[in-house]
Write an enzyme that holds these catalytic residues in place. Structure first.
Site, PDB file in Angstrom:
ATOM      1  N   LEU A  98       0.869  -1.120  -0.003  1.00 26.69           N
ATOM      2  CA  LEU A  98       0.002   0.070  -0.025  1.00 26.69           C
ATOM      3  C   LEU A  98       1.025   1.176  -0.033  1.00 26.69           C
ATOM      4  O   LEU A  98       1.877   1.178   1.084  1.00 26.69           O
ATOM      5  CB  LEU A  98      -0.779   0.015   1.342  1.00 26.69           C
ATOM      6  CG  LEU A  98      -2.169   1.036   1.344  1.00 26.69           C
ATOM      7  CD1 LEU A  98      -3.205   0.543   0.057  1.00 26.69           C
ATOM      8  CD2 LEU A  98      -2.951   0.681   2.661  1.00 26.69           C
ATOM      9  N   ASP A  99       0.726   2.086  -0.960  1.00 25.23           N
ATOM     10  CA  ASP A  99       1.721   3.130  -1.067  1.00 25.23           C
ATOM     11  C   ASP A  99       1.661   4.089  -0.060  1.00 25.23           C
ATOM     12  O   ASP A  99       0.566   4.192   0.623  1.00 25.23           O
ATOM     13  CB  ASP A  99       1.141   4.205  -2.357  1.00 25.23           C
ATOM     14  CG  ASP A  99       1.510   3.220  -3.809  1.00 25.23           C
ATOM     15  OD1 ASP A  99       2.212   2.638  -3.612  1.00 25.23           O
ATOM     16  OD2 ASP A  99       0.609   3.847  -4.693  1.00 25.23           O
ATOM     17  N   PRO A 100       2.672   4.893   0.198  1.00 23.66           N
ATOM     18  CA  PRO A 100       2.603   5.940   1.528  1.00 23.66           C
ATOM     19  C   PRO A 100       1.442   6.925   1.450  1.00 23.66           C
ATOM     20  O   PRO A 100       1.095   7.091   2.480  1.00 23.66           O
ATOM     21  CB  PRO A 100       4.123   6.544   1.549  1.00 23.66           C
ATOM     22  CG  PRO A 100       4.917   5.438   0.734  1.00 23.66           C
ATOM     23  CD  PRO A 100       4.042   4.916  -0.245  1.00 23.66           C
TER      24      PRO A 100
ATOM     25  N   ALA B  44      -1.387   6.203   0.416  1.00 21.07           N
ATOM     26  CA  ALA B  44      -2.592   5.695   0.646  1.00 21.07           C
ATOM     27  C   ALA B  44      -2.711   5.223   2.251  1.00 21.07           C
ATOM     28  O   ALA B  44      -1.642   5.104   2.895  1.00 21.07           O
ATOM     29  CB  ALA B  44      -2.606   4.428  -0.293  1.00 21.07           C
TER      30      ALA B  44
END
Length: 314
Positions: free
Chosen positions: A48-50, A52
């Site tokens: 999960l991207d930073p 997000a």
């Protein structure tokens, strides 16, 4: 005098369904949770991207053996697309590459949605973890290289408009493994002729987990015992462990075989056992065996017998 070895963590097993905050990377989140539980082993099921927030399932101990099943699970995201600008990262982190003064109406956005439902072809973002000739795409993109990422098929079950105004649209999507929400924003923006990028992204669910399983870093920090190098008495982690979801929960997608204590003992030794019970599967390439809800093994059901392939010790 010999050097003191690094203290080994606890052999704790289960799933931590973390509500990851914005700004924290997935690797950082895993390290934090591993420390909070003083666990000896940890891993996550899907980056999960930073930028997000939301669900990041983290496996501890024996649960790491079940990570592939959770990674294959259906996911639900809530996201906002801001119209008028496409960015090189397809989200807030990047720089603008294309601009437009056009803003789509709700009806215009709604009209293109059917083309993004079902099995579709999608090109991942340039800033993604896809490997190109052995190199991560985001590393090549940061070096300024123009890269061509081949399209791949992904499956989208549902794509709904939640809110719309004259600058942005909020969506909810239910999708399969490998879907890039950032690519959806990019492609819809191009099709609508107005460009767009993700300005908010939150993962709400990863099957079989739901938001009812959520726990925050703050909640875990509040109950983690204080540990000192000089502790003689073993710290009590029971309050932290109360937030764990059973390892077996990750295998709800498989046929279930309930074992007696005696049969479970035999399976743990690698032996096949006769499958009993009215609801037990007759044949299955892959099945999950449990005793009183605790995971014992993953294996196959052949000829009325459960044959273990991967045994769990905790």
């Amino acid at each position: 005098m010999g050097r003191r070895g690094k203290k080994k963590g606890r052999p704790v097993s289960g799933w931590v369904v973390l509500d990851k905050p914005v700004g924290m990377g997935s690797t950082e989140a895993v390290s934090k949770v591993k420390w909070l539980f003083n666990a000896d082993k940890a891993g996550h099921a899907g980056t999960l991207d930073p930028l997000a927030s939301g669900m990041l399932p983290i496996a501890l101990g024996e649960a790491t053996k079940t990570v592939p099943y959770v990674m294959d699970g259906t996911k639900v995201y809530r996201f906002t697309v801001t119209w008028g600008e496409e960015r090189n990262t397809d989200d807030l982190e990047g720089v603008g590459t294309h601009h437009s003064t056009k803003r789509p109406s709700r009806d215009e956005v709604s009209a293109v949605l059917p083309g993004y439902i079902g099995v579709i072809s999608q090109i991942p973002p340039s800033f993604s973890a896809i490997k190109i000739a052995g190199e991560r795409a985001y590393d090549l993109a940061r070096e300024g290289e123009v890269i061509e990422i081949p399209a791949r098929e992904v499956e989208i079950d549902r794509l709904d408009i939640i809110n719309h105004d004259d600058q942005s649209t909020e969506f909810e999507v239910e999708c399969g493994k490998g879907t890039y929400v950032r690519s959806l924003a990019r492609d819809m923006g191009r099709q609508l002729g107005c460009y767009g990028h993700i300005s908010m992204l939150r993962r709400l669910a990863v099957d079989p987990f739901t938001d009812a399983d959520f726990v925050t870093v703050e909640e875990l920090e509040a109950v983690r015992p204080k540990i000192s190098e000089d502790d003689v008495v073993r710290p009590d982690f029971s309050a932290v462990d109360d937030f764990l979801v059973e390892t077996a929960a990750a295998l709800d997608c498989l046929p279930q075989v309930a074992l007696s204590e005696d049969a479970a003992h035999r399976v743990r030794l690698g032996n096949p056992v006769i499958v009993r019970g009215r609801d037990a599967p007759i044949e299955a390439e892959e099945a999950c065996a449990t005793v009183r809800g605790k995971l014992v093994a993953i294996g196959a059901v052949e000829g009325g017998q459960f044959k273990p392939k991967r045994v769990f010790t905790a």
